[in-house]
Write a protein that holds these residues in place. Structure first.
Motif, PDB file in Angstrom:
ATOM      1  N   LEU A  74       0.668  -1.248   0.349  1.00 32.55           N
ATOM      2  CA  LEU A  74      -0.382  -0.289   0.093  1.00 32.55           C
ATOM      3  C   LEU A  74       0.594   1.666  -0.482  1.00 32.55           C
ATOM      4  N   LEU A  75       2.107   1.346   0.788  1.00 32.31           N
ATOM      5  CA  LEU A  75       3.240   2.742   0.835  1.00 32.31           C
ATOM      6  C   LEU A  75       4.107   2.613   0.363  1.00 32.31           C
ATOM      7  N   VAL A  76       4.927   1.327  -0.904  1.00 29.33           N
ATOM      8  CA  VAL A  76       5.142   1.250  -1.434  1.00 29.33           C
ATOM      9  C   VAL A  76       5.050   0.744  -3.422  1.00 29.33           C
ATOM     10  N   PRO A  77       4.514   1.955  -3.996  1.00 33.95           N
ATOM     11  CA  PRO A  77       3.868   2.028  -4.772  1.00 33.95           C
ATOM     12  C   PRO A  77       4.893   1.746  -5.974  1.00 33.95           C
ATOM     13  N   ASN A  78       6.458   2.384  -5.750  1.00 34.50           N
ATOM     14  CA  ASN A  78       7.249   2.028  -7.149  1.00 34.50           C
ATOM     15  C   ASN A  78       7.125   0.264  -6.643  1.00 34.50           C
ATOM     16  N   GLN A  85      13.362  -3.115  -0.823  1.00 33.19           N
ATOM     17  CA  GLN A  85      12.583  -3.406   0.302  1.00 33.19           C
ATOM     18  C   GLN A  85      12.475  -4.569   0.689  1.00 33.19           C
ATOM     19  N   LEU A  86      11.241  -5.440   0.081  1.00 36.07           N
ATOM     20  CA  LEU A  86      10.939  -6.840   0.094  1.00 36.07           C
ATOM     21  C   LEU A  86      12.324  -7.841   0.816  1.00 36.07           C
ATOM     22  N   GLY A  87      13.471  -7.314   0.103  1.00 31.80           N
ATOM     23  CA  GLY A  87      14.112  -7.881  -0.316  1.00 31.80           C
ATOM     24  C   GLY A  87      15.484  -8.133   1.300  1.00 31.80           C
TER      25      GLY A  87
END
Length: 178
Positions: A74-78, A85-87
């Motif tokens: 929801l907060l990281v559209p790119n 960031q998920l990594g």
């Protein structure tokens, strides 16, 4: 199919098989608990139990995961930033998973007993983390390599502890043999 593609597929397949093996390595502990009708000397972290404290910890972890999901979607559209960031997020959780067996390190050294450590889980952790490190190396992916390297290190620490403090035979077994 080119040689590199076949090797990557082979390593990836080994990663999946070893990961499944690592997560099912706790089955031997379950069998031991059932045979002895006791949960003494069994790590509680790999298992969900009905104790209130553990349920609270599990609920907290689920809450953190849901917050993470909401943040990333929801907060990281790119998509590229989300992937980076998920990594990092997954790497932190993987590292904490591999470091969790060391929570019993003080107990093992104090009691000079490795009864609370699982030998099959140690072998499975070494194979899993090593295969994922190799796969990450082939892909040149630092998130995979760095996050799985602690699994190799902690496995060798546990092997050293098994060598230094060999597990005693099950007392029930010895009683049956006499």
């Amino acid at each position: 199919m080119e040689a590199g593609g076949f090797l990557d597929s082979l390593i990836y397949g080994a990663c999946v098989v070893f990961t499944l093996g690592m997560f099912s390595a706790g089955l031997s502990d379950l069998r031991h608990m059932r045979m002895t009708r006791s949960v003494d000397n069994v790590q509680f972290l790999p298992f969900l139990t009905t104790e209130r404290v553990v349920l609270l910890q599990t609920a907290t972890l689920l809450g953190v995961l849901l917050l993470g999901y909401g943040y990333f979607w929801l907060l990281v559209p790119n998509p590229e930033a989300r992937l980076q960031q998920l990594g990092l997020f997954c790497s932190v959780f993987t590292i904490s998973m591999y470091l969790s067996p060391l929570a019993d390190l003080a107990k093992v050294i104090q009691t000079k007993s490795t009864q609370c450590l699982s030998y099959p889980l140690t072998i499975a952790t070494l194979l899993t983390s090593a295969s994922w490190c190799l796969y990450g190396f082939r892909l040149r992916d630092p998130y995979i390599m760095v996050s799985n390297f602690p699994g190799i290190v902690t496995s060798f620490i546990r092997f050293w502890l098994f060598w230094k403090y060999p597990q005693e035979q099950d007392r029930n077994y010895w009683l049956l043999q006499t």
